[in-house]
Design a protein around this motif. Structure first.
Motif, PDB file in Angstrom:
ATOM      1  N   ALA A  52       0.710  -1.159   0.087  1.00 16.33           N
ATOM      2  CA  ALA A  52      -0.061  -0.083   0.114  1.00 16.33           C
ATOM      3  C   ALA A  52       0.944   1.207  -0.065  1.00 16.33           C
ATOM      4  O   ALA A  52       1.939   1.330   0.442  1.00 16.33           O
ATOM      5  CB  ALA A  52      -0.968  -0.036   1.044  1.00 16.33           C
ATOM      6  N   PRO A  53       0.286   2.322  -0.459  1.00 13.63           N
ATOM      7  CA  PRO A  53       1.122   3.705  -0.675  1.00 13.63           C
ATOM      8  C   PRO A  53       1.208   4.079   1.069  1.00 13.63           C
ATOM      9  O   PRO A  53       0.421   3.637   1.877  1.00 13.63           O
ATOM     10  CB  PRO A  53       0.291   4.275  -1.209  1.00 13.63           C
ATOM     11  CG  PRO A  53      -0.903   3.799  -1.864  1.00 13.63           C
ATOM     12  CD  PRO A  53      -1.071   2.341  -1.130  1.00 13.63           C
ATOM     13  N   PRO A  54       2.409   4.871   1.318  1.00 18.56           N
ATOM     14  CA  PRO A  54       2.683   5.113   2.574  1.00 18.56           C
ATOM     15  C   PRO A  54       1.593   5.854   3.575  1.00 18.56           C
ATOM     16  O   PRO A  54       1.468   5.819   4.571  1.00 18.56           O
ATOM     17  CB  PRO A  54       4.032   5.960   2.346  1.00 18.56           C
ATOM     18  CG  PRO A  54       4.216   6.022   0.950  1.00 18.56           C
ATOM     19  CD  PRO A  54       3.271   5.287   0.281  1.00 18.56           C
ATOM     20  N   GLU A  55       0.708   6.732   2.677  1.00 18.29           N
ATOM     21  CA  GLU A  55      -0.232   7.449   3.247  1.00 18.29           C
ATOM     22  C   GLU A  55      -1.409   6.826   3.578  1.00 18.29           C
ATOM     23  O   GLU A  55      -2.408   7.064   4.257  1.00 18.29           O
ATOM     24  CB  GLU A  55      -0.585   8.921   2.538  1.00 18.29           C
ATOM     25  CG  GLU A  55      -1.185   8.563   1.015  1.00 18.29           C
ATOM     26  CD  GLU A  55      -0.368   8.087   0.122  1.00 18.29           C
ATOM     27  OE1 GLU A  55      -0.715   8.026  -1.184  1.00 18.29           O
ATOM     28  OE2 GLU A  55       1.010   7.914   0.145  1.00 18.29           O
ATOM     29  N   VAL A  56      -1.522   5.574   3.048  1.00 17.47           N
ATOM     30  CA  VAL A  56      -2.730   4.686   3.251  1.00 17.47           C
ATOM     31  C   VAL A  56      -2.471   3.462   4.254  1.00 17.47           C
ATOM     32  O   VAL A  56      -1.502   2.624   3.802  1.00 17.47           O
ATOM     33  CB  VAL A  56      -3.391   4.011   2.014  1.00 17.47           C
ATOM     34  CG1 VAL A  56      -4.523   3.081   2.004  1.00 17.47           C
ATOM     35  CG2 VAL A  56      -3.545   5.286   1.089  1.00 17.47           C
ATOM     36  N   LYS A  57      -3.237   3.328   5.385  1.00 21.36           N
ATOM     37  CA  LYS A  57      -3.075   2.250   6.103  1.00 21.36           C
ATOM     38  C   LYS A  57      -3.462   1.030   5.569  1.00 21.36           C
ATOM     39  O   LYS A  57      -4.833   1.006   5.071  1.00 21.36           O
ATOM     40  CB  LYS A  57      -3.771   2.327   7.538  1.00 21.36           C
ATOM     41  CG  LYS A  57      -3.142   3.717   8.335  1.00 21.36           C
ATOM     42  CD  LYS A  57      -3.717   3.862   9.761  1.00 21.36           C
ATOM     43  CE  LYS A  57      -3.102   4.765  10.512  1.00 21.36           C
ATOM     44  NZ  LYS A  57      -3.854   5.345  11.483  1.00 21.36           N
ATOM     45  N   SER A  58      -2.885  -0.269   5.780  1.00 22.25           N
ATOM     46  CA  SER A  58      -3.501  -1.263   5.165  1.00 22.25           C
ATOM     47  C   SER A  58      -3.560  -2.323   5.996  1.00 22.25           C
ATOM     48  O   SER A  58      -2.819  -2.534   7.107  1.00 22.25           O
ATOM     49  CB  SER A  58      -2.995  -1.643   3.843  1.00 22.25           C
ATOM     50  OG  SER A  58      -1.339  -2.185   4.230  1.00 22.25           O
ATOM     51  N   HIS A  59      -4.602  -3.283   5.883  1.00 22.91           N
ATOM     52  CA  HIS A  59      -4.735  -4.544   6.797  1.00 22.91           C
ATOM     53  C   HIS A  59      -5.286  -5.720   6.131  1.00 22.91           C
ATOM     54  O   HIS A  59      -5.902  -5.453   5.065  1.00 22.91           O
ATOM     55  CB  HIS A  59      -5.929  -4.133   7.840  1.00 22.91           C
ATOM     56  CG  HIS A  59      -5.768  -3.233   8.801  1.00 22.91           C
ATOM     57  ND1 HIS A  59      -4.756  -2.507   9.776  1.00 22.91           N
ATOM     58  CD2 HIS A  59      -6.098  -1.597   8.487  1.00 22.91           C
ATOM     59  CE1 HIS A  59      -4.786  -1.605  10.207  1.00 22.91           C
ATOM     60  NE2 HIS A  59      -5.741  -0.924   9.399  1.00 22.91           N
ATOM     61  N   VAL A  60      -5.009  -6.898   6.637  1.00 27.38           N
ATOM     62  CA  VAL A  60      -5.457  -7.988   5.870  1.00 27.38           C
ATOM     63  C   VAL A  60      -6.445  -8.811   7.109  1.00 27.38           C
ATOM     64  O   VAL A  60      -5.820  -9.090   7.944  1.00 27.38           O
ATOM     65  CB  VAL A  60      -4.247  -9.110   5.558  1.00 27.38           C
ATOM     66  CG1 VAL A  60      -5.067 -10.289   4.967  1.00 27.38           C
ATOM     67  CG2 VAL A  60      -3.435  -8.406   4.401  1.00 27.38           C
ATOM     68  N   VAL A  61      -7.571  -9.010   6.771  1.00 29.36           N
ATOM     69  CA  VAL A  61      -8.575  -9.586   7.641  1.00 29.36           C
ATOM     70  C   VAL A  61      -9.420 -10.609   7.182  1.00 29.36           C
ATOM     71  O   VAL A  61      -9.748 -10.720   6.074  1.00 29.36           O
ATOM     72  CB  VAL A  61      -9.365  -8.607   8.198  1.00 29.36           C
ATOM     73  CG1 VAL A  61      -8.744  -7.342   9.001  1.00 29.36           C
ATOM     74  CG2 VAL A  61     -10.510  -7.936   7.524  1.00 29.36           C
ATOM     75  N   SER A  62      -9.689 -11.582   7.971  1.00 31.22           N
ATOM     76  CA  SER A  62     -10.750 -12.503   7.535  1.00 31.22           C
ATOM     77  C   SER A  62     -12.059 -12.079   7.545  1.00 31.22           C
ATOM     78  O   SER A  62     -12.488 -11.090   8.135  1.00 31.22           O
ATOM     79  CB  SER A  62     -10.608 -13.719   8.776  1.00 31.22           C
ATOM     80  OG  SER A  62     -11.207 -13.444  10.006  1.00 31.22           O
ATOM     81  N   ILE A  63     -12.978 -12.842   6.797  1.00 35.27           N
ATOM     82  CA  ILE A  63     -14.262 -12.371   6.849  1.00 35.27           C
ATOM     83  C   ILE A  63     -15.057 -12.154   8.228  1.00 35.27           C
ATOM     84  O   ILE A  63     -15.694 -11.124   8.356  1.00 35.27           O
ATOM     85  CB  ILE A  63     -15.418 -13.401   5.979  1.00 35.27           C
ATOM     86  CG1 ILE A  63     -14.914 -13.243   4.331  1.00 35.27           C
ATOM     87  CG2 ILE A  63     -16.723 -13.055   6.025  1.00 35.27           C
ATOM     88  CD1 ILE A  63     -15.307 -14.355   3.637  1.00 35.27           C
ATOM     89  N   ARG A  64     -14.788 -13.084   9.092  1.00 27.26           N
ATOM     90  CA  ARG A  64     -15.312 -12.821  10.373  1.00 27.26           C
ATOM     91  C   ARG A  64     -14.687 -11.556  10.986  1.00 27.26           C
ATOM     92  O   ARG A  64     -15.597 -10.891  11.868  1.00 27.26           O
ATOM     93  CB  ARG A  64     -14.955 -14.073  11.172  1.00 27.26           C
ATOM     94  CG  ARG A  64     -15.324 -13.820  12.518  1.00 27.26           C
ATOM     95  CD  ARG A  64     -15.005 -15.019  13.318  1.00 27.26           C
ATOM     96  NE  ARG A  64     -16.195 -16.034  13.811  1.00 27.26           N
ATOM     97  CZ  ARG A  64     -16.278 -17.247  14.015  1.00 27.26           C
ATOM     98  NH1 ARG A  64     -15.347 -17.999  13.791  1.00 27.26           N
ATOM     99  NH2 ARG A  64     -17.563 -17.626  14.111  1.00 27.26           N
ATOM    100  N   LYS A  65     -13.510 -11.410  11.003  1.00 25.88           N
ATOM    101  CA  LYS A  65     -12.926 -10.225  11.589  1.00 25.88           C
ATOM    102  C   LYS A  65     -13.535  -8.977  11.066  1.00 25.88           C
ATOM    103  O   LYS A  65     -13.818  -7.879  11.616  1.00 25.88           O
ATOM    104  CB  LYS A  65     -11.397 -10.218  11.499  1.00 25.88           C
ATOM    105  CG  LYS A  65     -10.361  -8.904  11.870  1.00 25.88           C
ATOM    106  CD  LYS A  65     -10.636  -9.026  13.285  1.00 25.88           C
ATOM    107  CE  LYS A  65      -9.577  -8.051  13.979  1.00 25.88           C
ATOM    108  NZ  LYS A  65      -9.572  -8.020  15.574  1.00 25.88           N
ATOM    109  N   LEU A  66     -13.663  -8.773   9.617  1.00 28.36           N
ATOM    110  CA  LEU A  66     -14.179  -7.664   9.074  1.00 28.36           C
ATOM    111  C   LEU A  66     -15.703  -7.512   9.722  1.00 28.36           C
ATOM    112  O   LEU A  66     -16.007  -6.141  10.024  1.00 28.36           O
ATOM    113  CB  LEU A  66     -14.638  -8.036   7.630  1.00 28.36           C
ATOM    114  CG  LEU A  66     -15.058  -6.697   6.821  1.00 28.36           C
ATOM    115  CD1 LEU A  66     -14.391  -5.397   6.917  1.00 28.36           C
ATOM    116  CD2 LEU A  66     -15.547  -6.973   5.568  1.00 28.36           C
ATOM    117  N   ASN A  67     -16.423  -8.517  10.097  1.00 28.26           N
ATOM    118  CA  ASN A  67     -17.847  -8.307  10.638  1.00 28.26           C
ATOM    119  C   ASN A  67     -17.722  -7.735  12.032  1.00 28.26           C
ATOM    120  O   ASN A  67     -18.537  -6.867  12.219  1.00 28.26           O
ATOM    121  CB  ASN A  67     -18.562  -9.555  10.618  1.00 28.26           C
ATOM    122  CG  ASN A  67     -18.965 -10.249   9.289  1.00 28.26           C
ATOM    123  OD1 ASN A  67     -19.195  -9.419   8.350  1.00 28.26           O
ATOM    124  ND2 ASN A  67     -18.994 -11.343   9.085  1.00 28.26           N
TER     125      ASN A  67
END
Length: 164
Positions: A52-67
């Motif tokens: 991801a670009p430096p000014e954008v935070k990024s995360h990787v989550v499971s479907i359950r975590k998104l919920n």
């Protein structure tokens, strides 16, 4: 509730186009990759968040975590891009109560058992069923790799190709 600026299906997830063009176009401050598979692989999580670009935070989550985080107070008014690898997972988050109006389809690569419907999108029956579900819920389903491209409706493409 988080402000979903773009919900995108792209099996490449975070890559050059997404990280730069779509981030600027949508004005997001956060990219959330929603993938049970990617969330279960620590190295893939690291590589995706670093793309991801430096000014954008990024995360990787499971479907359950998104919920569990979608309605959290810390996400109130946060401008996000949700990235998925396939329409079935998008259907699953919709069924779990996440509200959104449109899905952008960037790329779904050809693998065995799938059929090409455009130069960048391949589908199998599971994908078609998920698109039908989303369409029946009144969700706009557009194929567009980058913001400047002409938008195509996936349901029109599927009908024209006799997939429906």
């Amino acid at each position: 509730m988080m402000d979903i600026r773009l919900l995108r299906i792209d099996d490449r997830l975070i890559h050059g186009q997404v990280a730069t063009t779509w981030s600027k176009f949508t004005g997001i401050s956060r990219i959330i990759v929603v993938s049970d598979d990617a969330a279960s692989h620590p190295l893939q999580k690291i590589l995706l968040t670093q793309a991801a670009p430096p000014e954008v935070k990024s995360h990787v989550v499971s479907i359950r975590k998104l919920n569990s985080i979608a309605g959290h107070a810390l996400m109130n008014d946060v401008k996000v891009m949700l990235l998925f690898t396939n329409p079935k997972d998008v259907m699953r988050v919709h069924q779990s109560g996440l509200v959104f109006n449109s899905v952008n389809i960037g790329g779904m690569k050809y693998t065995e058992g799938k059929q090409m419907v455009t130069h960048s999108v391949s589908v199998d029956q599971t994908d078609i069923n998920a698109f039908k579900y989303l369409n029946d819920k009144g969700i706009e389903l557009e194929i567009r790799k980058v913001p400047g491209d002409r938008s195509q409706k996936i349901m029109d493409v599927l009908k024209k190709g006799n997939f429906l």
